[in-house]
Write a protein that holds these residues in place. Structure first.
Motif, PDB file in Angstrom:
ATOM      1  N   GLY A 110      80.222  45.520-112.983  1.00 15.16           N
ATOM      2  CA  GLY A 110      80.567  46.884-112.580  1.00 15.16           C
ATOM      3  C   GLY A 110      79.372  47.806-112.559  1.00 15.16           C
ATOM      4  O   GLY A 110      79.397  48.883-113.175  1.00 15.16           O
ATOM      5  N   TYR A 111      78.321  47.447-111.823  1.00 15.19           N
ATOM      6  CA  TYR A 111      77.097  48.237-111.813  1.00 15.19           C
ATOM      7  C   TYR A 111      76.701  48.726-110.417  1.00 15.19           C
ATOM      8  O   TYR A 111      75.557  49.130-110.214  1.00 15.19           O
ATOM      9  CB  TYR A 111      75.950  47.433-112.431  1.00 15.19           C
ATOM     10  N   THR A 112      77.621  48.678-109.469  1.00 12.10           N
ATOM     11  CA  THR A 112      77.302  49.248-108.164  1.00 12.10           C
ATOM     12  C   THR A 112      77.185  50.764-108.283  1.00 12.10           C
ATOM     13  O   THR A 112      77.642  51.369-109.254  1.00 12.10           O
ATOM     14  CB  THR A 112      78.372  48.905-107.117  1.00 12.10           C
ATOM     15  N   LEU A 113      76.612  51.358-107.273  1.00  9.53           N
ATOM     16  CA  LEU A 113      76.418  52.805-107.257  1.00  9.53           C
ATOM     17  C   LEU A 113      77.746  53.543-107.411  1.00  9.53           C
ATOM     18  O   LEU A 113      77.828  54.560-108.115  1.00  9.53           O
ATOM     19  CB  LEU A 113      75.724  53.199-105.949  1.00  9.53           C
TER      20      LEU A 113
ATOM     21  N   PRO B 128      67.573  58.531-101.051  1.00  9.41           N
ATOM     22  CA  PRO B 128      69.000  58.273-100.861  1.00  9.41           C
ATOM     23  C   PRO B 128      69.273  56.779-100.745  1.00  9.41           C
ATOM     24  O   PRO B 128      68.372  55.978-100.487  1.00  9.41           O
ATOM     25  CB  PRO B 128      69.315  58.997 -99.542  1.00  9.41           C
ATOM     26  N   ALA B 129      70.531  56.422-100.912  1.00 11.66           N
ATOM     27  CA  ALA B 129      70.935  55.011-100.854  1.00 11.66           C
ATOM     28  C   ALA B 129      71.062  54.556 -99.405  1.00 11.66           C
ATOM     29  O   ALA B 129      72.129  54.585 -98.810  1.00 11.66           O
ATOM     30  CB  ALA B 129      72.254  54.814-101.582  1.00 11.66           C
ATOM     31  N   THR B 130      69.960  54.133 -98.830  1.00 10.50           N
ATOM     32  CA  THR B 130      69.924  53.619 -97.462  1.00 10.50           C
ATOM     33  C   THR B 130      69.915  52.090 -97.491  1.00 10.50           C
ATOM     34  O   THR B 130      69.668  51.485 -98.543  1.00 10.50           O
ATOM     35  CB  THR B 130      68.664  54.110 -96.740  1.00 10.50           C
TER      36      THR B 130
ATOM     37  N   GLU C 232      67.584  50.256 -96.398  1.00 13.38           N
ATOM     38  CA  GLU C 232      66.215  49.895 -96.798  1.00 13.38           C
ATOM     39  C   GLU C 232      66.063  50.006 -98.314  1.00 13.38           C
ATOM     40  O   GLU C 232      65.410  49.163 -98.952  1.00 13.38           O
ATOM     41  CB  GLU C 232      65.207  50.798 -96.094  1.00 13.38           C
ATOM     42  N   TRP C 233      66.634  51.054 -98.884  1.00  9.01           N
ATOM     43  CA  TRP C 233      66.604  51.228-100.344  1.00  9.01           C
ATOM     44  C   TRP C 233      67.233  50.024-101.032  1.00  9.01           C
ATOM     45  O   TRP C 233      66.656  49.463-101.974  1.00  9.01           O
ATOM     46  CB  TRP C 233      67.356  52.506-100.708  1.00  9.01           C
ATOM     47  N   ALA C 234      68.406  49.616-100.567  1.00 10.32           N
ATOM     48  CA  ALA C 234      69.106  48.498-101.190  1.00 10.32           C
ATOM     49  C   ALA C 234      68.311  47.197-101.077  1.00 10.32           C
ATOM     50  O   ALA C 234      68.202  46.435-102.046  1.00 10.32           O
ATOM     51  CB  ALA C 234      70.488  48.338-100.553  1.00 10.32           C
ATOM     52  N   ALA C 235      67.733  46.956 -99.896  1.00  7.91           N
ATOM     53  CA  ALA C 235      66.970  45.723 -99.693  1.00  7.91           C
ATOM     54  C   ALA C 235      65.728  45.691-100.579  1.00  7.91           C
ATOM     55  O   ALA C 235      65.445  44.674-101.237  1.00  7.91           O
ATOM     56  CB  ALA C 235      66.580  45.598 -98.224  1.00  7.91           C
ATOM     57  N   ASN C 236      64.979  46.783-100.603  1.00 11.00           N
ATOM     58  CA  ASN C 236      63.756  46.835-101.408  1.00 11.00           C
ATOM     59  C   ASN C 236      64.070  46.732-102.895  1.00 11.00           C
ATOM     60  O   ASN C 236      63.367  46.039-103.649  1.00 11.00           O
ATOM     61  CB  ASN C 236      62.992  48.124-101.133  1.00 11.00           C
ATOM     62  N   LEU C 237      65.131  47.409-103.317  1.00 14.40           N
ATOM     63  CA  LEU C 237      65.504  47.364-104.725  1.00 14.40           C
ATOM     64  C   LEU C 237      65.937  45.958-105.123  1.00 14.40           C
ATOM     65  O   LEU C 237      65.586  45.473-106.201  1.00 14.40           O
ATOM     66  CB  LEU C 237      66.641  48.359-104.994  1.00 14.40           C
ATOM     67  N   GLY C 238      66.674  45.295-104.230  1.00 14.47           N
ATOM     68  CA  GLY C 238      67.114  43.935-104.532  1.00 14.47           C
ATOM     69  C   GLY C 238      65.953  42.988-104.735  1.00 14.47           C
ATOM     70  O   GLY C 238      65.944  42.190-105.684  1.00 14.47           O
TER      71      GLY C 238
ATOM     72  N   LEU D 175      74.463  54.825 -97.579  1.00 16.73           N
ATOM     73  CA  LEU D 175      74.809  56.022 -96.816  1.00 16.73           C
ATOM     74  C   LEU D 175      74.342  55.906 -95.365  1.00 16.73           C
ATOM     75  O   LEU D 175      73.297  55.309 -95.078  1.00 16.73           O
ATOM     76  CB  LEU D 175      74.155  57.250 -97.450  1.00 16.73           C
ATOM     77  N   THR D 176      75.096  56.513 -94.483  1.00 13.97           N
ATOM     78  CA  THR D 176      74.657  56.661 -93.097  1.00 13.97           C
ATOM     79  C   THR D 176      73.819  57.928 -92.977  1.00 13.97           C
ATOM     80  O   THR D 176      73.831  58.787 -93.865  1.00 13.97           O
ATOM     81  CB  THR D 176      75.863  56.769 -92.151  1.00 13.97           C
TER      82      THR D 176
END
Length: 278
Positions: free
Chosen positions: A74-77, A130-132, A134-140, A195-196
């Protein structure tokens, strides 16, 4: 210290009322970063000065961090947004708050402003985005690489951190490794709903982004300025991602200026630029 039960999780919260004893001019909620961070990063930097200036300060440990409860999953945004929403309810904070977020905490703060614009008076986002997608991919990628290094030879990594960053940073890294090993956080956070551009554009409150001058995040400034109606940015020269810890006075001065500006305008019934459409 207080433990707040949101109905889903127990969160560790620290609240600093105005030092003067007078009614607060505003409420600021400070959201820390991920893995090696906790509310302590604010307790020893911005929080005391904010309380001294007449602000009601709320800091809390994100789920799994610090003294807050650490569920297995349970750690999603979205879970963190739910926690923040419930926390404000439990604390009986009824008016719009001034959100301050560092690193991942800035992403949480921005997404919360998208979800609940009625509850956010201003945003101060420190070394974050913001949660884009690209943000998700780089963070992963970054989280998986860090987790792999720790799994391969945790002792060597901690020794390097001790030598180059000190014992305190090494202790933080060890706690982060325990969080990674015991939970699904490495999988959950990069899998968060993003986010869009239309959702990013929907944020109408004043939004201050603070960057370290040596940080690659500075490159997003022009893009955000094209989307946000009241975008402001500050670059602190000579710093990278740890600008909050390394230059707390500079960061705090700019954030306080924004909070007091918006609070004063609200007290006078004056709309801030970009808020007319709310």
């Amino acid at each position: 210290m207080a433990m707040i039960n949101t109905g889903d999780i127990r969160l560790h919260v620290q609240r600093m009322p105005p030092k003067s004893g007078r009614p607060a001019v505003a409420t600021a909620v400070l959201v820390h970063g991920m893995l090696t961070d906790s509310l302590a990063s604010y307790y020893f930097t911005l929080a005391p000065a904010f309380a001294k200036s007449g602000i009601d300060v709320v800091t809390y440990d994100l789920r799994g961090h610090g003294r807050s409860e650490r569920p297995n999953s349970g750690y999603t945004l979205d879970y963190n947004l739910n926690d923040l929403d419930a926390l404000l309810d439990r604390l009986n904070v009824t008016g719009p708050v001034h959100l301050v977020g560092n690193s991942y905490g800035g992403t949480v703060a921005f997404s919360y402003a998208v979800r609940r614009p009625d509850r956010v008076a201003s945003l101060s986002v420190i070394e974050s985005s913001p949660a884009t997608p690209e943000w998700a991919a780089n963070l992963g990628v970054g989280m998986r690489q860090w987790a792999a290094r720790m799994e391969k030879d945790e002792a060597a990594v901690l020794d390097w951190i001790t030598v180059h960053r000190g014992h305190h940073k090494a202790r933080q890294a060890k706690r982060a490794a325990q969080l990674v090993q015991a939970t699904t956080i490495v999988r959950d956070v990069p899998a968060s709903r993003v986010l869009t551009e239309d959702q990013i554009r929907s944020v109408r409150c004043p939004a201050l982004f603070i960057y370290g001058g040596e940080s690659s995040l500075v490159e997003q400034s022009a893009w955000l300025e094209s989307l946000l109606p009241d975008y402001r940015s500050i670059v602190v020269p000579g710093h990278e991602h740890s600008v909050l810890i390394e230059a707390p006075r500079a960061v705090g001065t700019h954030v306080l200026s924004l909070i007091h500006e918006v609070a004063k305008a609200a007290a006078l019934g004056v709309s801030q630029p970009g808020t007319d459409a709310q």
